[in-house]
Design a protein around this motif. Structure first.
Motif, PDB file in Angstrom:
ATOM      1  N   TRP A  69      11.536  -3.381  31.199  1.00  0.00           N
ATOM      2  CA  TRP A  69      10.717  -2.254  30.767  1.00  0.00           C
ATOM      3  C   TRP A  69       9.481  -2.632  29.945  1.00  0.00           C
ATOM      4  O   TRP A  69       8.405  -2.063  30.174  1.00  0.00           O
ATOM      5  N   PRO A  70       9.550  -3.558  28.988  1.00  0.00           N
ATOM      6  CA  PRO A  70       8.316  -3.868  28.249  1.00  0.00           C
ATOM      7  C   PRO A  70       7.178  -4.335  29.158  1.00  0.00           C
ATOM      8  O   PRO A  70       6.024  -3.906  28.995  1.00  0.00           O
ATOM      9  N   ALA A  71       7.485  -5.210  30.119  1.00  0.00           N
ATOM     10  CA  ALA A  71       6.445  -5.674  31.043  1.00  0.00           C
ATOM     11  C   ALA A  71       5.942  -4.532  31.914  1.00  0.00           C
ATOM     12  O   ALA A  71       4.744  -4.449  32.232  1.00  0.00           O
ATOM     13  N   GLU A  72       6.841  -3.628  32.296  1.00  0.00           N
ATOM     14  CA  GLU A  72       6.429  -2.499  33.126  1.00  0.00           C
ATOM     15  C   GLU A  72       5.572  -1.513  32.338  1.00  0.00           C
ATOM     16  O   GLU A  72       4.645  -0.906  32.887  1.00  0.00           O
ATOM     17  N   VAL A  73       5.873  -1.345  31.050  1.00  0.00           N
ATOM     18  CA  VAL A  73       5.011  -0.509  30.206  1.00  0.00           C
ATOM     19  C   VAL A  73       3.606  -1.106  30.157  1.00  0.00           C
ATOM     20  O   VAL A  73       2.601  -0.397  30.318  1.00  0.00           O
ATOM     21  N   ALA A  74       3.532  -2.421  29.947  1.00  0.00           N
ATOM     22  CA  ALA A  74       2.224  -3.084  29.878  1.00  0.00           C
ATOM     23  C   ALA A  74       1.470  -2.925  31.197  1.00  0.00           C
ATOM     24  O   ALA A  74       0.256  -2.652  31.206  1.00  0.00           O
ATOM     25  N   ILE A 159       3.614   1.535  21.579  1.00  0.00           N
ATOM     26  CA  ILE A 159       2.269   1.057  21.915  1.00  0.00           C
ATOM     27  C   ILE A 159       1.590   2.018  22.890  1.00  0.00           C
ATOM     28  O   ILE A 159       0.399   2.343  22.751  1.00  0.00           O
ATOM     29  N   ALA A 160       2.349   2.487  23.881  1.00  0.00           N
ATOM     30  CA  ALA A 160       1.772   3.424  24.852  1.00  0.00           C
ATOM     31  C   ALA A 160       1.283   4.690  24.167  1.00  0.00           C
ATOM     32  O   ALA A 160       0.212   5.221  24.500  1.00  0.00           O
ATOM     33  N   VAL A 161       2.057   5.178  23.201  1.00  0.00           N
ATOM     34  CA  VAL A 161       1.646   6.382  22.473  1.00  0.00           C
ATOM     35  C   VAL A 161       0.403   6.096  21.638  1.00  0.00           C
ATOM     36  O   VAL A 161      -0.534   6.904  21.589  1.00  0.00           O
ATOM     37  N   ARG A 162       0.377   4.954  20.985  1.00  0.00           N
ATOM     38  CA  ARG A 162      -0.781   4.608  20.160  1.00  0.00           C
ATOM     39  C   ARG A 162      -2.058   4.508  20.989  1.00  0.00           C
ATOM     40  O   ARG A 162      -3.138   4.901  20.539  1.00  0.00           O
ATOM     41  N   LEU A 163      -1.938   3.978  22.205  1.00  0.00           N
ATOM     42  CA  LEU A 163      -3.128   3.740  23.020  1.00  0.00           C
ATOM     43  C   LEU A 163      -3.524   4.929  23.881  1.00  0.00           C
ATOM     44  O   LEU A 163      -4.705   5.091  24.212  1.00  0.00           O
ATOM     45  N   CYS A 164      -2.530   5.762  24.261  1.00  0.00           N
ATOM     46  CA  CYS A 164      -2.826   6.847  25.207  1.00  0.00           C
ATOM     47  C   CYS A 164      -2.432   8.232  24.713  1.00  0.00           C
ATOM     48  O   CYS A 164      -2.736   9.223  25.382  1.00  0.00           O
ATOM     49  N   GLY A 165      -1.729   8.316  23.585  1.00  0.00           N
ATOM     50  CA  GLY A 165      -1.323   9.618  23.068  1.00  0.00           C
ATOM     51  C   GLY A 165       0.069  10.010  23.537  1.00  0.00           C
ATOM     52  O   GLY A 165       0.549   9.565  24.582  1.00  0.00           O
ATOM     53  N   GLU A 166       0.730  10.872  22.779  1.00  0.00           N
ATOM     54  CA  GLU A 166       2.120  11.212  23.087  1.00  0.00           C
ATOM     55  C   GLU A 166       2.270  12.032  24.362  1.00  0.00           C
ATOM     56  O   GLU A 166       3.356  12.079  24.943  1.00  0.00           O
TER      57      GLU A 166
END
Length: 350
Positions: A69-74, A159-166
């Motif tokens: 999952w971490p790599a897929e999130v990235a 990180i996804a929330v920080r970069l793209c919003g909730e």
């Protein structure tokens, strides 16, 4: 709970496609490591060894997704146009709070747990006088590996929330769990098997999976089972994964939603987070997989969840309860409304 010496504790599960624990629901509500020690105390070292080996089976699904999952999130973030340099800066920040070992990933640590569990199982079968200590050592190894892996996954969701919003959380979890969605729909659709079969399988999956999450205040994997006329509940107090985001007691006073981690919780109401403020971004996947997606695809939730909610106060203890209804028709309308759906309308959105 009385332990029956020499009674089998593991058998092949056709549903899971691998060895799994067997026994009464009372027995299965006890964590696997605790159950192994109880067997040793009863003089049944062979059963304890079987339980140590099956702990690897219980944990293996987590090993798979926590590595991927971490790599897929990235990959998902860069696919949305996130600057790779910005993503790397966020990953460096995450590394600074969870550490190098956690950021390396669960697969790098897995051999230590596997080898320790198999060695302890062999020594249990040989009647080693240190058998109980060996179980505790294996438990401690898995606890550390599990919790570091949870931090890595939850940190990448943050990180996804920080970069793209909730607002992207529902879509992100849909992407990460697409294969689970398809398998869930195929198996649990009433067109494919009776609900009585599905309900039992869903309960088996709960106890099997949450043993590996090491739920409970002392992190042994113990669940509380609740029987009501219309439903059966499984309470984790706290959950060993999402609960780490919110519960101070099992995190040394540092729930991951608080400083210095600051992992995201919802600040607005969303269908995919039970329309509650304060749902941790990791826990969103439980709402999507068990409630929203099944309603949309098969017409009803397969498991109804009462989630913990972050209040901003790290001292608060947490619990999460999962319910399996004896018949889907018994699920209250409020469960559908809570996620913005209309009961009785397959995929119907309010």
């Amino acid at each position: 709970m009385t332990v029956g010496q020499d009674s089998p504790v593991v058998a092949h599960s056709t549903f899971l496609g691998r060895p799994a624990r067997i026994g009464s629901w009372d027995e299965l509500s006890q964590g696997t490591f605790r159950a192994a020690k109880a067997r040793i105390e009863a003089g049944d070292h062979r059963a304890a060894a079987d339980l140590l080996e099956v702990s690897l089976e219980e944990a293996d699904e987590l090993r798979d997704v926590y590595e991927r999952w971490p790599a897929e999130v990235a990959r998902w973030l860069t696919g949305r146009g996130v600057d790779p340099a910005e993503l790397e800066r966020e990953q460096d920040r995450l590394r600074s709070v969870i550490g190098d070992v956690a950021m390396t990933g669960i697969q790098a640590e897995w051999p230590e747990y596997r080898d320790a569990a198999l060695d302890a199982a062999r020594r249990c079968r040989d009647g080693d006088s240190r058998a109980i200590e060996l179980v505790d050592e294996v438990h401690a190894i898995w606890l550390g590996i599990h919790d570091r892996a949870v931090d890595r996954v939850a940190g990448h969701i943050d990180i996804a929330v920080r970069l793209c919003g909730e607002d992207i959380l529902g879509e992100l979890w849909d992407f990460l769990m697409a294969d689970w969605y398809d398998a869930h729909e195929r198996r649990f659709s009433p067109e494919n098997q009776p609900w009585q079969v599905s309900a039992n399988q869903l309960m088996v999956a709960i106890v099997d999976g949450f043993h590996a999450h090491l739920v409970g205040r002392d992190r042994q994997g113990d669940l509380e089972m609740i029987e009501e006329p219309d439903r059966i509940g499984f309470r984790f107090a706290p959950c060993g994964s999402g609960g780490r985001m919110l519960d101070a007691e099992v995190t040394g006073g540092e729930p991951r939603s608080a400083a210095p981690y600051g992992f995201a919780t919802t600040t607005r109401r969303h269908d995919w987070a039970w329309n509650e403020v304060g749902i941790c971004s990791y826990c969103v996947h439980c709402c999507q997989l068990n409630v929203v997606m099944p309603i949309d695809r098969i017409g009803f939730p397969t498991r109804v969840i009462d989630p913990p909610i972050w209040t901003g106060h790290p001292g608060a203890a947490t619990a999460c309860t999962w319910w399996v209804y004896r018949d889907p028709s018994l699920v209250p309308d409020s469960v559908y409304h809570r996620v913005g759906r209309t009961p009785g309308n397959r995929g119907g959105k309010a």
